[in-house]
Design an enzyme around this catalytic site. Structure first.
Site, PDB file in Angstrom:
ATOM      1  N   GLU A 131       0.855  -1.178   0.000  1.00 40.85           N
ATOM      2  CA  GLU A 131       0.000   0.000   0.000  1.00 40.85           C
ATOM      3  C   GLU A 131       0.905   1.247   0.000  1.00 40.85           C
ATOM      4  O   GLU A 131       1.885   1.262   0.746  1.00 40.85           O
ATOM      5  CB  GLU A 131      -0.895   0.047   1.238  1.00 40.85           C
ATOM      6  N   GLY A 271       3.185   2.296  10.817  1.00 40.20           N
ATOM      7  CA  GLY A 271       3.000   1.523  12.035  1.00 40.20           C
ATOM      8  C   GLY A 271       2.776   0.055  11.726  1.00 40.20           C
ATOM      9  O   GLY A 271       3.431  -0.823  12.303  1.00 40.20           O
ATOM     10  N   ALA A 272       1.849  -0.213  10.821  1.00 37.97           N
ATOM     11  CA  ALA A 272       1.529  -1.594  10.487  1.00 37.97           C
ATOM     12  C   ALA A 272       0.653  -1.623   9.247  1.00 37.97           C
ATOM     13  O   ALA A 272       0.117  -0.600   8.832  1.00 37.97           O
ATOM     14  CB  ALA A 272       0.797  -2.265  11.644  1.00 37.97           C
ATOM     15  N   MET A 273       0.487  -2.830   8.668  1.00 39.15           N
ATOM     16  CA  MET A 273      -0.242  -2.964   7.404  1.00 39.15           C
ATOM     17  C   MET A 273      -1.150  -4.187   7.426  1.00 39.15           C
ATOM     18  O   MET A 273      -0.745  -5.263   7.844  1.00 39.15           O
ATOM     19  CB  MET A 273       0.799  -3.043   6.276  1.00 39.15           C
ATOM     20  N   GLU A 274      -2.378  -3.977   6.922  1.00 38.41           N
ATOM     21  CA  GLU A 274      -3.453  -4.957   7.060  1.00 38.41           C
ATOM     22  C   GLU A 274      -3.537  -6.004   5.956  1.00 38.41           C
ATOM     23  O   GLU A 274      -4.623  -6.542   5.716  1.00 38.41           O
ATOM     24  CB  GLU A 274      -4.778  -4.201   7.105  1.00 38.41           C
ATOM     25  N   HIS A 307      -6.634  -2.263  15.107  1.00 41.56           N
ATOM     26  CA  HIS A 307      -6.874  -1.494  13.883  1.00 41.56           C
ATOM     27  C   HIS A 307      -6.639  -2.360  12.641  1.00 41.56           C
ATOM     28  O   HIS A 307      -7.500  -2.446  11.766  1.00 41.56           O
ATOM     29  CB  HIS A 307      -5.967  -0.263  13.874  1.00 41.56           C
ATOM     30  N   GLU A 308      -5.489  -2.990  12.577  1.00 38.74           N
ATOM     31  CA  GLU A 308      -5.179  -3.772  11.374  1.00 38.74           C
ATOM     32  C   GLU A 308      -6.119  -4.967  11.268  1.00 38.74           C
ATOM     33  O   GLU A 308      -6.550  -5.328  10.177  1.00 38.74           O
ATOM     34  CB  GLU A 308      -3.711  -4.218  11.366  1.00 38.74           C
ATOM     35  N   HIS A 311      -9.475  -3.932   9.852  1.00 37.46           N
ATOM     36  CA  HIS A 311      -9.460  -3.703   8.402  1.00 37.46           C
ATOM     37  C   HIS A 311      -9.940  -4.936   7.633  1.00 37.46           C
ATOM     38  O   HIS A 311     -10.333  -4.823   6.473  1.00 37.46           O
ATOM     39  CB  HIS A 311      -8.047  -3.362   7.923  1.00 37.46           C
ATOM     40  N   GLU A 330      -9.822   4.029   6.249  1.00 36.18           N
ATOM     41  CA  GLU A 330      -8.989   4.464   7.374  1.00 36.18           C
ATOM     42  C   GLU A 330      -9.793   5.216   8.439  1.00 36.18           C
ATOM     43  O   GLU A 330      -9.672   4.935   9.629  1.00 36.18           O
ATOM     44  CB  GLU A 330      -7.810   5.299   6.885  1.00 36.18           C
TER      45      GLU A 330
HETATM   46  N1  BES Z   1      -3.141   0.867   5.827  1.00 36.46           N
HETATM   47  C1  BES Z   1      -2.361   1.491   6.830  1.00 36.46           C
HETATM   48  C2  BES Z   1      -0.894   1.361   6.619  1.00 36.46           C
HETATM   49  C3  BES Z   1      -0.339   2.212   5.507  1.00 36.46           C
HETATM   50  C4  BES Z   1      -0.408   3.553   5.575  1.00 36.46           C
HETATM   51  C5  BES Z   1       0.279   1.676   4.442  1.00 36.46           C
HETATM   52  C6  BES Z   1       0.127   4.332   4.568  1.00 36.46           C
HETATM   53  C7  BES Z   1       0.794   2.441   3.432  1.00 36.46           C
HETATM   54  C8  BES Z   1       0.730   3.776   3.492  1.00 36.46           C
HETATM   55  C9  BES Z   1      -2.662   0.918   8.213  1.00 36.46           C
HETATM   56  O1  BES Z   1      -3.910   0.345   8.351  1.00 36.46           O
HETATM   57  C10 BES Z   1      -2.621   2.073   9.173  1.00 36.46           C
HETATM   58  O2  BES Z   1      -3.459   2.915   9.085  1.00 36.46           O
HETATM   59  N2  BES Z   1      -1.637   2.102  10.055  1.00 36.46           N
HETATM   60  C11 BES Z   1      -1.409   3.184  10.957  1.00 36.46           C
HETATM   61  C12 BES Z   1      -1.689   2.802  12.380  1.00 36.46           C
HETATM   62  C13 BES Z   1      -3.134   2.850  12.735  1.00 36.46           C
HETATM   63  C14 BES Z   1      -3.365   2.361  14.128  1.00 36.46           C
HETATM   64  C15 BES Z   1      -3.750   4.207  12.552  1.00 36.46           C
HETATM   65  C16 BES Z   1       0.042   3.529  10.814  1.00 36.46           C
HETATM   66  O3  BES Z   1       0.782   2.749  10.199  1.00 36.46           O
HETATM   67  O4  BES Z   1       0.436   4.583  11.284  1.00 36.46           O
HETATM   68 ZN    ZN Z   2      -5.490   1.669   8.679  1.00 38.11          ZN
END
Ligand code: BES
Ligand code: ZN
Length: 888
Positions: A131, A271-274, A307-308, A311, A330
């Site tokens: 992503e 932070g992380a990816m779903e 959160h993940e 998703h 999001e």
């Molecule tokens: N889908 C996002 C990760 C992401 C963000 C991938 C931007 C590529 C580009 C993931 O679900 C997300 O939102 N992660 C947040 C943490 C969340 C608890 C708000 C993050 O990575 O900061």
């Molecule tokens: Zn997210």
């Protein structure tokens, strides 16, 4: 070197230009031969012409820096005249009218990938991040969220180096191969967009568990970490199981594969990816133990894991039609994780945490040059739109819908959304239509919330009629013009409220107004009055309870009324807001004063400090809430509130004065409270204990200020049996006694204890980066040469550089501009290998126009220096050009 080059204008993507693809891509068979410096991707794509596409229309696929080895159609190598291949594009000129397969082989170098997008290596582990547009760095594809395909993935790697091979879905087959290699085949039956693809290969250890769904199906759960670290994933696993159970209970959402895997890696941009069935995490949001993780680390892990996982339904089963709809997944998922955290912990305290983040980060974005609607209408680089506005304000919009409909109707509409759109790529209109259809209400005005940038300003004026026992409030809303829209229209704003009587209880009232539903006032016009009758005395009105809308409210209340609400309101959020507004006003008055010496606090400060001390001593209140009330607004928050002509040194000094005032006020009371609330039980990360620690540690800060010696902090550091207390001690030492021997001792001790734990050492970097004073810049420069620091690792960069730029205003905003120039140089350096990270750092300069003239000029010059660089990434080029664009 030229100095006058304006940043190049990259192409803009526009919402109104959305068109579906010419072809569908229902299935993919992807083989990845994992080798550090020469990996190979063989993608076999099933391609079907869409009904509206003429036969022979070209097939154009996305790429990003790709090296094509070969391309075949229905198994036959394609003649070079039949296609155009470039690193960023593959065009099949005259494809067959009937369904066909395309086999594309590309060559990759994961070891050289420092952008951390696509396939890369982190600490010897192969992993992917796709992503938003990373899949096109692996193979040519329709790399956009509205193209859904069923993936079958075959991974091959060296068995000793990569005993673990993972991809999305369920494991189908594994086996050994000659030459010490082995393979695994994974199949994901759920059609998904390419951004949800993931694979991992490495020497990893699993923490194993399971979850039995409400349908009685046993799901295998694994968290993969570097060998030896499995015990540190226990809290993440516990959080994961609670997230599974919560989504079943609250939204009826059940997991849909046999297995759910999480992998923790140490180099990760976000932070992380779903990714479907294979979430990939920054290890910061997985690993924790009492010695090395703080209470906030535990809370963050719980939240990010949830959160993940959430998703899986809001993002994966129902995904976005295009990236303009990003808040569809999001904003909604942030709303869901906030609700989860509220249920796991304390609802009011969680709401305070979330609104503090909203007002501190999103309101600042909305007030500056990067302001954009929750659903942007155009972008040059999608990575730059994973913003506080899309996430936090997006979540607030969902929360307002829940407030407007009430919980049962909100949940019913969500069920309709899940039923109606499962398996689809949707728009915000699709989402909102479910609330309209399910509730029978009209949401057309509500759509403005997705379209208009900026934080609405709501002002209230109150008139009490003693004789008639009636109260009239007149509310006005306004929204500043921004680049995308100059003429703003009024939006529907739900304001939860209560009329607080002299005893602190809410008074009964009557109203004939249809715009008052229960305890919610619905403001829909630019100016609107509401009348309440049947009042026996003049109430103190409490408006925007629970922070029911993302607006700035000018309450129209006197300082006396707000002081009363601060100690009496039954709504904790508004108690806090009342107090906060008073403290902020006093500090800004002091900071903005014309006196040339130390900023003088206004006379009402004493009464405000007394109210804070009174709240601190209130037995019935949760310790975490009291800790919140005792903490002063940050320097950044105060700068934001002041709005213009900001001098960070004066803000710092004003804040110090108030800290001393409060410390004196609590000189006798605070130490008693601190002893009483100190945690005596063995460590547990549960919210109740964390709240006591937060309270005791902020009391320790005031006691230390009153005592004027580092002893309290040194003792806190030395006697700590957990990271929260130890770090609190270290920070107090650094912030109040940077040169003391005790401070140097603690720093050295910390390094000895945690030198092999990168995540713990990030706290050590950050603590040093946030101590006050212009000489911090030299400390930062030195720390960039520390053996553990690396410009390649986003966590290290954020811990040191990010903390300095964001939380050390007296250092970052040195009047000579040296720290701005330092940050600009760091950004340019990082931009060469990791544009996403570089663009994030640039965000620390979004407030340049609010500074006093000298600093403003210095920061503008630093920005112009970045803009003049010829080889900027699209990410940095886009942000810097928006920062420098003439103000709307
Ligand atoms: N889908 C996002 C990760 C992401 C963000 C991938 C931007 C590529 C580009 C993931 O679900 C997300 O939102 N992660 C947040 C943490 C969340 C608890 C708000 C993050 O990575 O900061
Ligand atoms: Zn997210």
């Amino acid at each position: 070197m030229t100095h006058n080059t304006a940043p190049q204008q990259p192409p803009l993507y526009r919402l109104e230009e959305y068109r579906p693809t010419a072809y569908a891509l229902p299935a993919v068979r992807l083989e990845l031969d994992l080798r550090p410096a020469a990996a190979r991707a063989t993608a076999e794509l099933d391609i079907v012409r869409r009904p509206g596409t003429r036969a022979g229309a070209p097939l154009v696929l996305d790429g990003d820096g790709l090296r094509l080895v070969s391309v075949a159609l229905n198994g036959k190598a394609l003649d070079h005249r039949a296609f155009h291949a470039a690193p960023e594009r593959l065009e099949i000129i005259n494809p067959p009218a009937e369904p066909f397969t395309l086999t594309i082989i590309t060559e990759l170098n994961p070891a050289a990938n420092r952008a951390l997008m696509g396939l890369y290596c982190s600490n010897g582990i192969f992993c992917t991040q796709c992503e938003a547009e990373g899949f096109r760095r692996i193979t040519y594809f329709y790399d956009r969220p509205d193209v859904l395909s069923v993936y079958t993935v075959r991974l091959e790697a060296d068995k000793a180096a990569c005993p673990v091979l993972l991809a999305n879905g369920n494991r189908q087959e594994t086996g050994d191969l000659p030459g010490g290699r082995h393979f695994a085949v994974w199949h994901d039956p759920h059609p998904k967009p390419s951004y949800l693809f993931a694979c991992v290969g490495g020497a990893l250890e699993a923490l194993e568990d399971s979850f039995t769904t409400q349908e009685g199906k046993k799901i295998e759960l694994n968290i993969y970490v570097e060998p030896g670290k499995a015990a540190r994933a226990l809290y993440a696993m516990d959080s994961l199981k609670r997230a599974f159970a919560w989504d079943e209970a609250q939204f009826g959402r059940v997991y849909d594969l046999d297995i759910f895997n999480i992998v923790a890696v140490s180099d990760f941009n976000m932070g992380a990816m779903e990714n479907k069935g294979l979430n990939i995490f920054n290890d910061k949001y997985v690993l924790a133990d009492p010695q090395s993780a703080t209470d906030s680390d535990y809370a963050n892990i719980e939240r990010v894991i949830a959160h993940e996982y959430f998703h899986n339904w809001t993002g994966n089963r129902i995904t976005c039609r295009d990236w303009f709809q990003l808040c569809l997944k999001e904003g909604l998922t942030v709303y869901r994780d906030q609700e989860f955290s509220g249920d796991m912990r304390s609802r009011p305290v969680q709401r305070l945490i979330d609104t503090a983040f909203l007002t501190g980060t999103q309101f600042a974005e909305d007030a500056g040059p990067l302001a954009h609607p929750v659903r942007p209408r155009q972008y040059a680089e999608i990575n730059n739109f994973y913003t506080a506005t899309v996430y936090e304000k997006g979540a607030e919009l969902v929360r307002m819908i829940a407030t407007l409909l009430g919980e049962p109707a909100f949940k019913a509409a969500m069920t309709l959304y899940f039923d109606r759109h499962d398996g689809q790529a949707c728009t915000i209109e699709d989402f909102i239509q479910c609330f309209a259809d399910s509730s029978g209400r009209d949401f057309s005005q509500f759509m403005l919330w997705y379209e208009q940038a900026g934080t609405p300003l709501v002002t209230a004026a109150w008139a009490y009629d003693e004789a008639g026992g009636s109260l009239t409030v007149t509310l006005e809303q306004s929204l500043r013009p921004t680049a995308e829209c100059r003429d703003k229209r009024p939006m529907p704003i739900p304001l939860r409220f209560g009329l607080v009587g002299p005893d602190g209880a809410d008074m009964a009232y009557k109203t004939a107004d249809k715009a008052v539903q229960g305890n919610v006032l619905l403001l829909t016009q630019a100016k609107q009055s509401f009348c309440f009758t049947g009042l026996s005395s003049r109430p103190a009105p409490s408006l925007l309870r629970g922070f029911s809308a993302p607006v700035r409210l000018v309450t129209g209340l006197t300082a006396k009324e707000r002081l009363f609400l601060a100690v009496s309101d039954s709504d904790p959020v508004n108690r806090y807001q009342a107090l906060r507004s008073l403290v902020t006003e006093a500090l800004i008055t002091a900071a903005a004063g014309k006196d040339s010496g130390a900023p003088a606090l206004p006379p009402e400060s004493a009464a405000i400090a007394a109210a804070v001390a009174q709240i601190a001593a209130e037995e019935r209140l949760e310790p975490a809430f009291r800790a919140f009330c005792l903490s002063l607004p940050s320097e950044a928050e105060l700068a934001e509130a002041q709005g213009s002509n900001v001098n960070p040194d004066r803000i710092f000094a004003a804040r110090q004065s108030f800290l001393r005032l409060l410390a004196t006020k609590g000189q006798t009371g605070f130490p008693v409270l601190r002893r009483h609330y100190r945690v005596k039980d063995t460590f547990s990360p549960i919210a109740a204990q964390a709240g006591r620690r937060a309270f005791a540690n902020i009391l320790a800060e005031y006691s230390l200020i009153a005592a004027g010696s580092p002893a309290i902090a040194a003792a806190l550091y030395e006697k700590a049996d957990n990271m929260t207390d130890r770090l609190a001690g270290l920070r107090l030492l650094l912030h109040y006694f940077p040169a003391a021997a005790a401070t140097q001792q603690a720093l050295a001790d910390f390094e000895t204890r945690f030198g092999d734990n990168a995540l713990a050492m990030d706290k050590w970097f950050a603590a040093q980066a946030t101590a006050a004073g212009p000489e911090r810049l030299e400390t930062i420069r030195q720390l960039t040469r520390h053996r553990l620091f690396s410009y390649d690792n986003p966590n290290r960069v954020r811990a040191l550089i990010g903390s300095f730029a964001g939380q050390c205003p007296t250092g970052f905003h040195r009047p000579d501009g040296a720290a701005y120039r330092f940050l600009a140089a760091v950004i340019l350096q990082i931009d060469r290998h990791n544009p996403q990270l570089a663009a994030r750092l640039l965000g620390f300069m979004q407030g340049w126009r609010r500074l006093e003239p000298q600093r403003r000029g210095q920061m503008q010059a630093a920005l112009q220096h970045i803009a003049a660089e010829s080889a900027l990434s699209r990410d940095v080029g886009d942000i810097v050009s928006r920062l420098l664009a003439p103000a709307a």
